[in-house]
Design a protein around this motif. Structure first.
Motif, PDB file in Angstrom:
ATOM      1  N   THR A 164       6.548  28.093   1.595  1.00 51.83           N
ATOM      2  CA  THR A 164       7.355  29.294   1.810  1.00 51.83           C
ATOM      3  C   THR A 164       6.490  30.470   2.231  1.00 51.83           C
ATOM      4  OG1 THR A 164       8.901  28.519   0.133  1.00 51.83           O
ATOM      5  CG2 THR A 164       9.047  30.821   0.759  1.00 51.83           C
ATOM      6  N   HIS A 165       5.364  30.635   1.579  1.00 57.57           N
ATOM      7  CA  HIS A 165       4.495  31.753   1.925  1.00 57.57           C
ATOM      8  C   HIS A 165       3.893  31.573   3.314  1.00 57.57           C
ATOM      9  CE1 HIS A 165       1.165  34.713   0.654  1.00 57.57           C
ATOM     10  NE2 HIS A 165       2.195  35.340   1.158  1.00 57.57           N
ATOM     11  N   VAL A 217      -3.415  36.619  -0.196  1.00 59.14           N
ATOM     12  CA  VAL A 217      -2.737  35.649  -1.064  1.00 59.14           C
ATOM     13  C   VAL A 217      -2.660  34.294  -0.374  1.00 59.14           C
ATOM     14  CG1 VAL A 217      -0.586  35.110  -2.256  1.00 59.14           C
ATOM     15  CG2 VAL A 217      -1.440  37.442  -2.234  1.00 59.14           C
ATOM     16  N   LEU A 218      -2.404  34.307   0.929  1.00 60.05           N
ATOM     17  CA  LEU A 218      -2.372  33.061   1.680  1.00 60.05           C
ATOM     18  C   LEU A 218      -3.746  32.399   1.702  1.00 60.05           C
ATOM     19  CD1 LEU A 218      -0.392  31.369   3.378  1.00 60.05           C
ATOM     20  CD2 LEU A 218      -1.329  32.506   5.372  1.00 60.05           C
ATOM     21  N   ALA A 219      -4.803  33.194   1.819  1.00 66.19           N
ATOM     22  CA  ALA A 219      -6.164  32.649   1.793  1.00 66.19           C
ATOM     23  C   ALA A 219      -6.487  32.075   0.417  1.00 66.19           C
ATOM     24  CB  ALA A 219      -7.168  33.725   2.157  1.00 66.19           C
ATOM     25  N   HIS A 220      -6.049  32.738  -0.633  1.00 65.16           N
ATOM     26  CA  HIS A 220      -6.269  32.220  -1.992  1.00 65.16           C
ATOM     27  C   HIS A 220      -5.544  30.891  -2.187  1.00 65.16           C
ATOM     28  CE1 HIS A 220      -5.246  31.802  -6.297  1.00 65.16           C
ATOM     29  NE2 HIS A 220      -6.509  32.153  -6.445  1.00 65.16           N
ATOM     30  N   ASP A 221      -4.298  30.812  -1.715  1.00 71.19           N
ATOM     31  CA  ASP A 221      -3.548  29.562  -1.825  1.00 71.19           C
ATOM     32  C   ASP A 221      -4.204  28.447  -1.017  1.00 71.19           C
ATOM     33  OD1 ASP A 221      -1.749  30.802  -3.467  1.00 71.19           O
ATOM     34  OD2 ASP A 221      -0.237  31.108  -1.916  1.00 71.19           O
ATOM     35  N   LEU A 252      -5.838  24.955  -2.352  1.00 74.74           N
ATOM     36  CA  LEU A 252      -5.358  23.694  -1.817  1.00 74.74           C
ATOM     37  C   LEU A 252      -6.498  22.839  -1.263  1.00 74.74           C
ATOM     38  CD1 LEU A 252      -2.626  22.316  -1.451  1.00 74.74           C
ATOM     39  CD2 LEU A 252      -2.537  23.268   0.827  1.00 74.74           C
ATOM     40  N   THR A 253      -7.431  23.457  -0.549  1.00 72.21           N
ATOM     41  CA  THR A 253      -8.513  22.683   0.048  1.00 72.21           C
ATOM     42  C   THR A 253      -9.539  22.223  -0.986  1.00 72.21           C
ATOM     43  OG1 THR A 253      -9.698  24.720   0.589  1.00 72.21           O
ATOM     44  CG2 THR A 253      -8.322  23.755   2.306  1.00 72.21           C
ATOM     45  N   ASN A 254      -9.691  22.980  -2.076  1.00 73.82           N
ATOM     46  CA  ASN A 254     -10.650  22.593  -3.117  1.00 73.82           C
ATOM     47  C   ASN A 254     -10.018  21.799  -4.255  1.00 73.82           C
ATOM     48  OD1 ASN A 254     -12.693  23.914  -1.766  1.00 73.82           O
ATOM     49  ND2 ASN A 254     -12.354  25.829  -2.844  1.00 73.82           N
ATOM     50  N   ASN A 255      -8.765  21.381  -4.077  1.00 71.22           N
ATOM     51  CA  ASN A 255      -8.011  20.628  -5.085  1.00 71.22           C
ATOM     52  C   ASN A 255      -7.940  21.349  -6.427  1.00 71.22           C
ATOM     53  OD1 ASN A 255      -7.232  18.483  -3.472  1.00 71.22           O
ATOM     54  ND2 ASN A 255      -9.106  17.357  -3.873  1.00 71.22           N
ATOM     55  N   GLN A 256      -7.938  22.674  -6.388  1.00 69.70           N
ATOM     56  CA  GLN A 256      -7.779  23.442  -7.616  1.00 69.70           C
ATOM     57  C   GLN A 256      -6.311  23.682  -7.946  1.00 69.70           C
ATOM     58  OE1 GLN A 256     -10.015  26.981  -6.903  1.00 69.70           O
ATOM     59  NE2 GLN A 256     -11.981  26.001  -7.312  1.00 69.70           N
ATOM     60  N   LYS A 309       0.420  37.326  -8.729  1.00 70.09           N
ATOM     61  CA  LYS A 309       1.258  36.918  -7.610  1.00 70.09           C
ATOM     62  C   LYS A 309       2.668  37.480  -7.751  1.00 70.09           C
ATOM     63  CE  LYS A 309      -0.808  32.679  -5.907  1.00 70.09           C
ATOM     64  NZ  LYS A 309      -0.572  31.262  -5.655  1.00 70.09           N
ATOM     65  N   LEU A 310       3.187  37.506  -8.970  1.00 70.45           N
ATOM     66  CA  LEU A 310       4.512  38.062  -9.196  1.00 70.45           C
ATOM     67  C   LEU A 310       4.556  39.541  -8.834  1.00 70.45           C
ATOM     68  CD1 LEU A 310       7.402  37.753 -10.291  1.00 70.45           C
ATOM     69  CD2 LEU A 310       6.484  38.349 -12.531  1.00 70.45           C
ATOM     70  N   ILE A 311       3.548  40.283  -9.244  1.00 70.23           N
ATOM     71  CA  ILE A 311       3.466  41.701  -8.901  1.00 70.23           C
ATOM     72  C   ILE A 311       3.367  41.867  -7.388  1.00 70.23           C
ATOM     73  CG2 ILE A 311       1.994  43.745  -9.067  1.00 70.23           C
ATOM     74  CD1 ILE A 311       1.329  42.808 -11.939  1.00 70.23           C
ATOM     75  N   PHE A 312       2.535  41.065  -6.749  1.00 71.27           N
ATOM     76  CA  PHE A 312       2.380  41.136  -5.303  1.00 71.27           C
ATOM     77  C   PHE A 312       3.703  40.866  -4.596  1.00 71.27           C
ATOM     78  CE2 PHE A 312       1.782  38.853  -1.325  1.00 71.27           C
ATOM     79  CZ  PHE A 312       1.142  39.826  -0.585  1.00 71.27           C
TER      80      PHE A 312
END
Length: 89
Positions: A10-11, A33-37, A41-45, A67-70
């Protein structure tokens, strides 16, 4: 674990729609936020281990709160932009 995929998709779709529509400033605001996600995802965290969930819980809770605040702030920014575009016409 599988509940994070709809959030990521969605993001990403929102980000791509903002870029296509030419809303570069708002898409730039969404980029961290997209970079954090993407980093998670790429580091399997994004996968949470059942045995260490209580160790990871405070960190994950803090990330979820931020994320909720953002997303709440983003919602009101989008709402204000929407209303100003309607009132201009």
């Amino acid at each position: 674990n599988r509940y994070r995929w709809p959030e990521y998709i969605t993001h990403l779709c929102l980000f791509l729609m903002l870029l296509v529509r030419g809303q570069y400033l708002v898409s730039l605001i969404n980029l961290p936020v997209l970079a954090h996600d993407g980093n998670q995802l790429t580091n399997n965290q994004h996968l949470l281990d059942n045995t260490t969930i209580f160790v990871q819980l405070p960190k994950e809770k803090r990330i979820a709160e931020l994320k909720l605040i953002f997303f709440l702030v983003s919602f009101f920014i989008y709402l204000i932009c929407f209303l100003t575009s309607i009132l201009k016409k």
